[in-house]
Design an enzyme around this catalytic site. Sequence first.
Site, PDB file in Angstrom:
ATOM      1  N   LYS A 189       0.847  -1.193   0.000  1.00  0.00           N
ATOM      2  CA  LYS A 189       0.000   0.000   0.000  1.00  0.00           C
ATOM      3  C   LYS A 189       0.884   1.244   0.000  1.00  0.00           C
ATOM      4  CE  LYS A 189      -2.453   3.292   2.434  1.00  0.00           C
ATOM      5  NZ  LYS A 189      -1.932   4.209   1.456  1.00  0.00           N
ATOM      6  N   GLU A 265       9.596   1.768  10.759  1.00  0.00           N
ATOM      7  CA  GLU A 265      10.658   2.769  10.493  1.00  0.00           C
ATOM      8  C   GLU A 265       9.970   4.112  10.605  1.00  0.00           C
ATOM      9  OE1 GLU A 265      13.815   2.041   9.862  1.00  0.00           O
ATOM     10  OE2 GLU A 265      13.486  -0.114   9.824  1.00  0.00           O
ATOM     11  N   CYS A 300      13.716  11.347   6.364  1.00  0.00           N
ATOM     12  CA  CYS A 300      13.584  10.908   7.761  1.00  0.00           C
ATOM     13  C   CYS A 300      14.864  11.114   8.542  1.00  0.00           C
ATOM     14  CB  CYS A 300      13.135   9.460   7.811  1.00  0.00           C
ATOM     15  SG  CYS A 300      14.230   8.369   6.908  1.00  0.00           S
ATOM     16  N   GLU A 399       9.476  16.271  15.367  1.00  0.00           N
ATOM     17  CA  GLU A 399       9.851  16.209  13.951  1.00  0.00           C
ATOM     18  C   GLU A 399       8.977  17.174  13.148  1.00  0.00           C
ATOM     19  OE1 GLU A 399       8.654  12.804  11.525  1.00  0.00           O
ATOM     20  OE2 GLU A 399      10.721  12.650  10.845  1.00  0.00           O
TER      21      GLU A 399
HETATM   22  P1  NAD Z   1       2.068   8.527   7.541  1.00  0.00           P
HETATM   23  O1  NAD Z   1       2.277   7.733   8.778  1.00  0.00           O
HETATM   24  O2  NAD Z   1       1.023   9.568   7.557  1.00  0.00           O
HETATM   25  O3  NAD Z   1       1.733   7.584   6.319  1.00  0.00           O
HETATM   26  C1  NAD Z   1       2.549   6.490   5.970  1.00  0.00           C
HETATM   27  C2  NAD Z   1       1.696   5.436   5.302  1.00  0.00           C
HETATM   28  O4  NAD Z   1       0.768   4.943   6.267  1.00  0.00           O
HETATM   29  C3  NAD Z   1       0.874   5.940   4.127  1.00  0.00           C
HETATM   30  O5  NAD Z   1       0.816   4.951   3.128  1.00  0.00           O
HETATM   31  C4  NAD Z   1      -0.494   6.148   4.754  1.00  0.00           C
HETATM   32  O6  NAD Z   1      -1.559   6.062   3.826  1.00  0.00           O
HETATM   33  C5  NAD Z   1      -0.539   4.991   5.738  1.00  0.00           C
HETATM   34  N1  NAD Z   1      -1.501   5.193   6.827  1.00  0.00           N
HETATM   35  C6  NAD Z   1      -1.982   6.360   7.312  1.00  0.00           C
HETATM   36  N2  NAD Z   1      -2.886   6.123   8.285  1.00  0.00           N
HETATM   37  C7  NAD Z   1      -2.957   4.782   8.435  1.00  0.00           C
HETATM   38  C8  NAD Z   1      -3.704   3.919   9.282  1.00  0.00           C
HETATM   39  N3  NAD Z   1      -4.581   4.392  10.169  1.00  0.00           N
HETATM   40  N4  NAD Z   1      -3.515   2.593   9.178  1.00  0.00           N
HETATM   41  C9  NAD Z   1      -2.607   2.089   8.302  1.00  0.00           C
HETATM   42  N5  NAD Z   1      -1.909   2.855   7.444  1.00  0.00           N
HETATM   43  C10 NAD Z   1      -2.070   4.186   7.511  1.00  0.00           C
HETATM   44  O7  NAD Z   1       3.489   9.156   7.176  1.00  0.00           O
HETATM   45  P2  NAD Z   1       3.840  10.121   5.963  1.00  0.00           P
HETATM   46  O8  NAD Z   1       3.374  11.493   6.304  1.00  0.00           O
HETATM   47  O9  NAD Z   1       3.425   9.515   4.675  1.00  0.00           O
HETATM   48  O10 NAD Z   1       5.435  10.064   6.004  1.00  0.00           O
HETATM   49  C11 NAD Z   1       6.223  10.916   6.759  1.00  0.00           C
HETATM   50  C12 NAD Z   1       6.750  10.196   7.984  1.00  0.00           C
HETATM   51  O11 NAD Z   1       7.488   9.042   7.598  1.00  0.00           O
HETATM   52  C13 NAD Z   1       7.726  11.049   8.775  1.00  0.00           C
HETATM   53  O12 NAD Z   1       7.467  10.886  10.147  1.00  0.00           O
HETATM   54  C14 NAD Z   1       9.075  10.445   8.421  1.00  0.00           C
HETATM   55  O13 NAD Z   1      10.091  10.664   9.362  1.00  0.00           O
HETATM   56  C15 NAD Z   1       8.730   9.005   8.290  1.00  0.00           C
HETATM   57  N6  NAD Z   1       9.766   8.317   7.522  1.00  0.00           N
HETATM   58  C16 NAD Z   1      10.605   7.436   8.163  1.00  0.00           C
HETATM   59  C17 NAD Z   1      11.618   6.781   7.462  1.00  0.00           C
HETATM   60  C18 NAD Z   1      12.542   5.797   8.143  1.00  0.00           C
HETATM   61  O14 NAD Z   1      13.208   5.029   7.442  1.00  0.00           O
HETATM   62  N7  NAD Z   1      12.623   5.782   9.453  1.00  0.00           N
HETATM   63  C19 NAD Z   1      11.770   7.033   6.104  1.00  0.00           C
HETATM   64  C20 NAD Z   1      10.910   7.938   5.480  1.00  0.00           C
HETATM   65  C21 NAD Z   1       9.898   8.558   6.199  1.00  0.00           C
END
Ligand code: NAD
Length: 495
Positions: A189, A265, A300, A399
């Site tokens: 997804k 992650e 990230c 963050e």
């Molecule tokens: P997000 O958590 O909003 O979304 C990530 C994914 O989760 C998306 O596909 C989203 O549709 C899905 N999602 C959202 N709500 C959900 C739910 N209730 N149940 C299941 N899935 C759900 O994050 P984002 O805004 O897309 O990404 C930014 C974040 O990702 C930042 O916090 C960043 O630091 C983190 N990030 C971490 C790494 C790492 O390797 N540690 C790498 C890149 C990004």
Amino acid sequence: MLDQAAIDALRRTQIPVQSLLIDGVWRPAAQGGTCAVTSPIDGSPLTTIAEGTAEDVNAAVAAAKRAFEDGRWSRMAPATRKRIMHRLADLIEKHALELAVLGVRDNGTEISMAINAESGSAAATFRYYAEAIDKVSGEIAPTPAGTLALLHREPVGVVGVIVPWNFPLMIGSWKIAPALAAGNSVVLKPAESASLSLLKLAAMAQEAGLPDGVLNVVTGHGSVVGEAIGLHMDVDVLAFTGSGGTGRRLLEYASRSNMKRCYLELGGKSPNVVFADAPDLEVAANVCANGIFRNAGQVCIAGSRLLVERKIHAEFTARVAEIAASMTIGDPLKVSTQIGAVHSPEQLAQNLSFVERAIAEGANRLIGGERVLAETGGTYMSPAVLDNVAPDATVFRTEVFGPVLSVTPFDSAEEAIHLANATEFGLSGAVWTSNISTAHRVTMGIRSGQLHVNTYGGSDITTPMGGMKQSGNGVDKSLHALDKYVDLKTVWMKL
Ligand code: NAD
């Protein structure tokens, strides 16, 4: 060398309406819904993706489970599986620019970064795990004479992969490739606002010969599709990258369903710790500026906190601000752009409010932190350097995920370690010093998954990527990532 004319031609191509991939068939969502995809470059509509629901997730998981159980991939000869994954890497390399441009159109990363970080790393990832298929094996335990104990590494079954909008191709590949290499089936997804490059990758996997049902893609909203994957009784492992808030929900879904393993992650608030004896302060200033402001801070591991030894604090911070102010902001599909688009209007509003709050909490804004280029219709922001940020300020601990750097001076290595650790995160960081003892003491003192000395962000597919504390658990990349996607089975025999 990137060819601007080729990029400009690719950016003009029409993007077709996107479907779901379930059991080898591209089809609309069962309930017919679609989501609009908008470009952060200029706010223009790009296309629509299918808005999946739990019904589609059920179909995708059933297909993945069938594929796993009948062994069409899980029991295929390792050499054949390896060839298919190499073919996929070949296709990614062949279409590297096309994939990178497609990704930039929906997520806004600079093309100069995306070509390596997205296409380049996706190809390298599939190659690396292709090679692991016939090189990583089980073990024989050193048990007493008259017994034989075999330790098998068995694929877990169905892996749910949920990824964010930043670097979707790279992060998706970091999970899909080892999951497939271990013999599993996958239900992917992508983020609703940045699915395009991963949908293209799935089509390439089909072309490479991956059997039907082994890689399924369900696009749509996190709260619907993501939740359905998280709650599904036949998803055996969840591999997630995204925010801490969603990570918590996934742990909850796991506990409410089949207690599936969840690998998370998550976010970061990574420190760049600069001592006065850094080998080259000009290099350090450049790397610190690039380490937070490239991709508009939507990385990230971004070095979002600059901790500087007090005796060079004013001069060094001024130099970082000067470099930041000279960076080229704008159209991410221009090869010369250094700071591309903020991913969405919501993200932009959040970034701006963090800057306002930081100032209200006592930070001194040296530069930036404002919306720019609004006339383009895109979402752009000038890089913000916030000086003298107190360790209890919101921007020090939370963050932002935008082009916002907080600066805090320190007086000793002990204080630097204390400040570096004073957040709930532990993802990355760096130490800048010529003193090897200081470098060792500080890197050992900081609780983070990956640390750098006199550089920032260096890594490749051979090194693990994961967080400590609330930056997550488990790792992507390296052979260690394979452990997430296998169960260890012991068979003890009396001979
Ligand atoms: P997000 O958590 O909003 O979304 C990530 C994914 O989760 C998306 O596909 C989203 O549709 C899905 N999602 C959202 N709500 C959900 C739910 N209730 N149940 C299941 N899935 C759900 O994050 P984002 O805004 O897309 O990404 C930014 C974040 O990702 C930042 O916090 C960043 O630091 C983190 N990030 C971490 C790494 C790492 O390797 N540690 C790498 C890149 C990004």
